[in-house]
Design an enzyme around this catalytic site. Structure first.
Site, PDB file in Angstrom:
ATOM      1  N   LYS A  82      56.372 -25.907 -60.636  1.00 46.71           N
ATOM      2  CA  LYS A  82      56.184 -25.880 -59.178  1.00 46.71           C
ATOM      3  C   LYS A  82      57.463 -25.377 -58.507  1.00 46.71           C
ATOM      4  CE  LYS A  82      54.528 -28.945 -55.446  1.00 46.71           C
ATOM      5  NZ  LYS A  82      54.157 -30.340 -55.119  1.00 46.71           N
ATOM      6  N   SER A 168      49.592 -30.793 -52.945  1.00 47.49           N
ATOM      7  CA  SER A 168      50.303 -29.552 -52.722  1.00 47.49           C
ATOM      8  C   SER A 168      50.594 -28.746 -53.984  1.00 47.49           C
ATOM      9  CB  SER A 168      51.617 -29.862 -52.021  1.00 47.49           C
ATOM     10  OG  SER A 168      52.453 -30.637 -52.876  1.00 47.49           O
ATOM     11  N   SER A 192      49.951 -35.233 -54.786  1.00 45.17           N
ATOM     12  CA  SER A 192      49.988 -33.788 -55.008  1.00 45.17           C
ATOM     13  C   SER A 192      49.851 -33.308 -56.445  1.00 45.17           C
ATOM     14  CB  SER A 192      51.277 -33.206 -54.426  1.00 45.17           C
ATOM     15  OG  SER A 192      51.113 -33.021 -53.050  1.00 45.17           O
TER      16      SER A 192
END
Ligand code: GLN
Length: 492
Positions: A82, A168, A192
């Site tokens: 990420k 996210s 997330s």
């Protein structure tokens, strides 16, 4: 040429084959890079790709094997990271303009901030001989539940590209779901990792708070942030967690406790396991088919020896309100570092006063959702409102922790849906922040209590308006530091 069956094997099996010399790290990395090249344009999962650099790392691993040197446990396995975890060899943007070196007509992630050090989780991946193939797209600064607030482009769900993969960590979830990589790292502050895992049919594991170092993680809400793992199977997520977890003196909140053999924990079986099902688990707004799939999964667990126990977590109904006060308060303070002076974006004409440099940089660098959170967080912390909001939310957080503490006297794990709904249409919630925040109803309680929690695919359901069936996720939450118990229950 991409060999799809290659990348769909389990991460453990791929690492075993590379270590045994049955498969070269280079061929595996090339397959991953080919898959990214073929699909990323449509799905938007990666913001930057390591390309030649990843192949070089892979060739180095193959060479060491040929020389008979010992290889790490993730030898040659391509991993996505990420884009909120610092890397020295690729830019880190947190999907925000605030981390670009300049504002072009179109924001360009390749012009992002380059960190002088690796996040601890990244350094541990490299030490395990994993191959980092790229940085994954996300909601700006990890704030969101749909991966649509990225400053660059939204992430799309490979099962239906008109829908969100969740957020996210949507890019990390899609990288695994679409077969671009067998493993990826995400972060989970309020859901997330688990929520996008649920919406894409992957496994997503958020370990106990403090289990994985936050050093080099761009902070959102420090009392909640945690690095988590995506994989296609529970054992893959267990292995990845094992590698990145463990005490780190560079993070003051890092747990100084044994991680243990998490892959082995997956072999424990369900016999005698007490599985709590909170009365509040199927709150209003839960799609009936989501509830049906979760109840069927509970029946399967029961058939394998688990004892299903009804419980209640009465304070969890306050989780959304509590979280959005505390997380925004912490974010408003953490995000003060993006001031146009120290690093990242600077918008300034050179002549106007310093205050304008801050205002211009932050005004142009942050997107609407991030600004909403800074304003809300500043408000709840401000003199006169602190007691009514921040302090009250801290007390509510304590009640959520106490609910779980009581429940874990009676049960070993707590099960619920991960998300009340299947993947929703892109754009359907972006203009209604409260509807977006409601997507986190099931994941926030475990975040507030710092508990280990995992999402596991448990079937598919037709979306309310019709269309192809979409994945449903089962959430399993364990007692503090019992990451092993969550993985054991999930690997049933
Ligand atoms: N959806 C939640 C939020 O918007 C959680 C995000 C996260 O876990 N990073 O804050």
């Amino acid at each position: 040429m991409t060999n799809p069956s290659l990348l769909s094997s389990s991460a453990l099996e791929l690492a075993r084959r590379v270590r045994a010399g049955e498969l070269s790290a280079e061929a595996l990395t090339r397959a991953s890079l080919d898959a990214i090249a073929a699909e990323n344009g449509a799905l938007g999962a990666f913001l930057s790709v390591a390309g030649e650099r990843a192949l070089e790392v892979a060739r180095g691993i193959d060479l060491r094997r040929e020389r008979g040197e010992a290889l790490g446990p993730l030898a040659g396995v391509p991993v996505g990271v990420k884009d909120v975890l610092a890397t020295t060899d690729l830019p880190t943007t947190a999907a925000s303009r605030i981390l670009l070196r300049e504002l072009g007509a179109v924001p360009d992630a390749s012009r992002g901030y380059v960190s002088p050090y690796d996040a601890t989780a990244v350094a541990r991946l490299r030490a395990a001989d994993a191959v980092i193939v790229g940085k994954c797209n996300l909601d700006e600064l990890a704030m969101g539940s749909s991966s649509e607030t990225s400053a660059f482009f939204p992430v799309r769900n490979p099962l239906d590209p008109s829908r969100t993969p969740g957020g996210s960590s949507g890019g990390s979830a899609v990288a695994v779901a679409a077969g671009m990589v067998p493993l990826s790292l995400g972060t989970d502050t309020g859901g997330s990792v688990r929520q996008p895992a649920s919406l894409t049919g992957t496994v997503g594991f958020k370990p106990s708070y403090g289990r994985v170092s936050r050093y080099g993680l761009f902070a959102f809400a420090s009392s909640l942030d945690q690095v988590g793992s995506f994989a296609r199977d529970v054992r893959g997520a267990a292995r990845l967690t094992e590698i990145v977890a463990g005490h780190d003196p560079l993070d003051a909140t890092s747990l100084d406790a044994e991680v243990g053999d998490l892959v082995q924990a997956c072999d424990g079986g369900l016999e005698g396991l007490r599985v709590g099902v909170p009365r509040e688990a199927f709150a209003e707004g839960t799609e009936p088919e989501v509830e049906a799939r979760v109840r069927e999964a509970l029946e399967r667990m029961g058939a394998r020896g688990a004892r299903i126990v009804p419980i209640s977590l009465p304070s969890t109904k306050h989780a959304i309100a509590t979280y959005y006060v505390l997380a925004t308060a912490e974010a408003s303070s953490n995000l003060a570092r993006y001031d146009g002076v120290r690093f990242g974006l600077r918008v300034h004409d050179g002549a106007s006063p310093l205050g304008e440099l801050y205002a211009e940089t932050r005004g142009r660098g942050f997107g609407a959702e991030v600004k909403r959170r800074i304003i809300l967080g500043t408000f709840v912390l401000s003199a006169g409102y602190y007691d009514a909001y921040y302090l009250r939310a801290q007390r509510a957080r304590r009640l959520v922790c106490l609910d779980y503490a009581r429940a874990f006297d009676e049960v070993d794990v707590v099960v619920s849906p991960t998300s009340p709904v299947v993947a929703f249409e892109l754009g359907s919630r972006t203009s209604d922040p409260l509807a977006m925040y409601a997507a986190d109803a099931c994941t926030l309680p475990a975040s507030l209590a710092g508990l280990p929690a995992l999402s596991l695919p448990c079937g598919v359901a037709e979306p309310p308006g019709g269309g192809p069936k979409l994945p449903v996720g089962l959430q399993i939450v364990g007692p503090p530091r019992r990451d092993d118990l969550v993985l054991r229950a999930a690997a049933y």
